[in-house]
Design an enzyme around this catalytic site. Structure first.
Site, PDB file in Angstrom:
ATOM      1  N   LYS A  73      36.057  74.911  51.697  1.00  0.00           N
ATOM      2  CA  LYS A  73      36.717  75.779  50.807  1.00  0.00           C
ATOM      3  C   LYS A  73      38.208  76.378  51.748  1.00  0.00           C
ATOM      4  CE  LYS A  73      32.840  78.456  49.706  1.00  0.00           C
ATOM      5  NZ  LYS A  73      31.620  79.936  50.580  1.00  0.00           N
TER       6      LYS A  73
ATOM      7  N   LYS B   5      30.437  72.130  41.273  1.00  0.00           N
ATOM      8  CA  LYS B   5      29.644  73.118  40.939  1.00  0.00           C
ATOM      9  C   LYS B   5      30.462  74.203  40.321  1.00  0.00           C
ATOM     10  CE  LYS B   5      29.084  75.067  45.015  1.00  0.00           C
ATOM     11  NZ  LYS B   5      29.128  75.797  46.056  1.00  0.00           N
TER      12      LYS B   5
ATOM     13  N   LYS C  86      31.621  80.480  41.445  1.00  0.00           N
ATOM     14  CA  LYS C  86      32.254  81.704  41.624  1.00  0.00           C
ATOM     15  C   LYS C  86      34.159  82.569  41.795  1.00  0.00           C
ATOM     16  CE  LYS C  86      28.603  84.606  43.680  1.00  0.00           C
ATOM     17  NZ  LYS C  86      27.630  84.894  44.650  1.00  0.00           N
TER      18      LYS C  86
HETATM   19  P1  TYM Z   1      26.013  81.761  47.825  1.00  0.00           P
HETATM   20  O1  TYM Z   1      25.688  83.359  47.376  1.00  0.00           O
HETATM   21  O2  TYM Z   1      27.318  80.720  47.178  1.00  0.00           O
HETATM   22  O3  TYM Z   1      24.680  80.998  46.025  1.00  0.00           O
HETATM   23  C1  TYM Z   1      23.663  81.868  46.266  1.00  0.00           C
HETATM   24  C2  TYM Z   1      22.066  81.053  45.934  1.00  0.00           C
HETATM   25  O4  TYM Z   1      22.765  80.203  45.021  1.00  0.00           O
HETATM   26  C3  TYM Z   1      22.305  79.053  44.641  1.00  0.00           C
HETATM   27  N1  TYM Z   1      23.724  78.662  44.045  1.00  0.00           N
HETATM   28  C4  TYM Z   1      23.551  77.857  42.611  1.00  0.00           C
HETATM   29  N2  TYM Z   1      22.574  77.096  42.440  1.00  0.00           N
HETATM   30  C5  TYM Z   1      22.379  76.032  41.905  1.00  0.00           C
HETATM   31  N3  TYM Z   1      23.269  75.584  41.107  1.00  0.00           N
HETATM   32  C6  TYM Z   1      24.831  76.296  41.858  1.00  0.00           C
HETATM   33  N4  TYM Z   1      25.944  75.863  40.863  1.00  0.00           N
HETATM   34  C7  TYM Z   1      24.472  77.285  42.662  1.00  0.00           C
HETATM   35  N5  TYM Z   1      25.230  77.669  43.213  1.00  0.00           N
HETATM   36  C8  TYM Z   1      25.023  78.844  43.773  1.00  0.00           C
HETATM   37  C9  TYM Z   1      22.884  78.574  46.763  1.00  0.00           C
HETATM   38  O5  TYM Z   1      22.523  77.845  46.399  1.00  0.00           O
HETATM   39  C10 TYM Z   1      22.157  79.882  47.014  1.00  0.00           C
HETATM   40  O6  TYM Z   1      21.227  80.030  46.867  1.00  0.00           O
HETATM   41  N6  TYM Z   1      25.244  80.761  52.206  1.00  0.00           N
HETATM   42  C11 TYM Z   1      24.678  80.896  51.290  1.00  0.00           C
HETATM   43  C12 TYM Z   1      24.284  82.896  51.604  1.00  0.00           C
HETATM   44  C13 TYM Z   1      23.033  82.419  52.198  1.00  0.00           C
HETATM   45  C14 TYM Z   1      21.778  82.010  52.966  1.00  0.00           C
HETATM   46  C15 TYM Z   1      21.720  82.796  53.507  1.00  0.00           C
HETATM   47  C16 TYM Z   1      21.315  81.457  51.747  1.00  0.00           C
HETATM   48  C17 TYM Z   1      23.500  83.425  53.900  1.00  0.00           C
HETATM   49  N7  TYM Z   1      22.705  83.127  54.561  1.00  0.00           N
HETATM   50  C18 TYM Z   1      20.374  82.701  54.653  1.00  0.00           C
HETATM   51  C19 TYM Z   1      20.237  81.452  52.381  1.00  0.00           C
HETATM   52  C20 TYM Z   1      19.388  81.921  53.681  1.00  0.00           C
HETATM   53  C21 TYM Z   1      25.735  81.700  50.497  1.00  0.00           C
HETATM   54  O7  TYM Z   1      26.449  81.397  50.394  1.00  0.00           O
HETATM   55  O8  TYM Z   1      25.267  81.458  48.820  1.00  0.00           O
END
Ligand code: TYM
Length: 332
Positions: free
Chosen positions: A111, A194, A197
């Site tokens: 990032k 991947k 967004k």
């Molecule tokens: P975020 O917002 O990037 O994504 C949310 C969830 O979607 C999954 N994900 C994917 N799964 C499969 N293929 C993809 N291309 C893909 N892109 C995203 C992510 O693995 C995630 O499960 N850091 C986390 C948010 C967070 C969190 C937490 C998660 C903050 N605190 C505590 C678990 C526990 C994040 O950025 O998710």
């Protein structure tokens, strides 16, 4: 007690990766665990967010969670900034985690890119806040996509170090739940990246808000290779786009990748893409209808978040009190 915590950032539209990698699994798990699902707006501001858009996206992501089938009565659904304990515990964890641990985080490197000096400090300590999210509720299980694995390992390291430093057996060992055919959905424009967004090309992802035409167009234009479709996963080597599209089909149809290879192997991408587009539209259509309905009902969405925050605060407070005692903060 088995408790789940998971979260999603309101940094833009939810996309198919979020749905298949996370949200759909949350829906499957919600009856077997005590669950908290969080719209992580504090995480979102580690990169710049327009205030008006952040508010809109927070409601939209919440609507997506509800439309996917999460029950706001049996689960706690809330936005992170409304429970101040997340930020408080994150500060304590900033003092537990080591610089060297955070320096190894691949997501920060990705990032921050070349402009590391210009990245926010928040982006660097992002994983500490994530550990705080989970451990504030002593959650035992965390369903996520594959890309969050390293952050969850860090959460375990932080919990361990806290327990060791203060000679307590306070935080549980967190188990990641990474399962199903959609744990790592790749970009439609580049099968080695991947689906995300933050990809500047909207054609690289299917947004949960995309209409039928947009979904069909993006799948039709998805990158492929000049060969017939692989007849088995053993033929996926050096064919990341074929692997991704067939994986998407398996995830959406809830069949195995072997079955998809058996059915389409040796055939043309064009025929397969037509079927994949029909399948995606059929699976996402009902969720999208519900998201549109909820968009017209912001008061209801706000009420869900308000109620969730109140319940989350109640759950967090006794744990926070204990943490303050352990650390030695005076609570007169
Ligand atoms: P975020 O917002 O990037 O994504 C949310 C969830 O979607 C999954 N994900 C994917 N799964 C499969 N293929 C993809 N291309 C893909 N892109 C995203 C992510 O693995 C995630 O499960 N850091 C986390 C948010 C967070 C969190 C937490 C998660 C903050 N605190 C505590 C678990 C526990 C994040 O950025 O998710």
């Amino acid at each position: 007690m088995k408790r789940i915590f998971s979260g999603v950032q309101p940094t833009g539209n939810l996309h198919l990766g979020n749905y298949l990698g996370a949200l759909r699994n949350w829906v499957r798990l919600q009856d077997d665990y005590d669950c908290l699902f969080c719209v992580v707006d504090l995480h979102a501001i580690t990169t710049w967010q327009e205030p008006g858009e952040l508010a809109t996206n927070t409601r939209e992501v919440t609507a997506g969670m509800l439309a996917a089938g999460l029950d706001p009565k049996s689960n706690i659904i809330f936005n992170q900034s409304q429970v101040s304990g997340h930020a408080e515990l994150a500060w304590i964890f900033n003092c537990v985690a080591r610089l060297g641990w955070l320096n190894r985080m691949t997501q920060f490197k990705e990032k921050a890119g070349k402009s590391r000096e210009n990245a926010s400090v928040g982006l660097f300590v992002y994983p500490d806040l994530m550990a705080a999210d989970i451990l504030l509720y002593k959650a035992t299980h965390v369903p996520v996509g594959d890309d969050q694995k390293q952050h969850l390992e860090l959460t375990r390291d932080i919990a361990n170090k806290f327990n060791n430093d203060f000679k307590v057996d306070f935080f549980p060992t967190v188990e990641p739940l990474i399962f199903g055919a959609g744990t790592r959905i790749m970009s439609l424009r580049d099968g080695t990246k991947k689906m995300s967004k933050s990809d500047p090309s909207d054609n690289s992802r299917i947004n949960m808000t995309d209409g039928t035409d947009a979904i069909a167009r993006k799948i039709r234009r998805a990158k492929t290779d000049p060969h017939p479709l692989p007849a088995s996963p053993a033929e996926f080597d050096d064919r990341p786009e074929a692997a991704n599209l067939m994986g998407l089909f398996a995830a959406l149809s809830e069949t195995s990748i072997e079955e998809v290879c058996g059915r389409y192997g040796g055939g043309l991408f064009s025929t397969f893409k037509g079927d994949l587009a029909d399948l995606a539209v059929a699976r996402l259509g009902p969720i999208q209808d519900e998201m549109r309905r909820l968009k017209e009902a912001p008061d209801y969405v706000d009420q869900v978040l308000g109620d969730g925050a109140r319940r989350a605060r109640e759950l967090a407070q006794p744990t926070l009190d204990e943490i303050q005692d352990i650390v030695g903060f005076l609570r007169p």
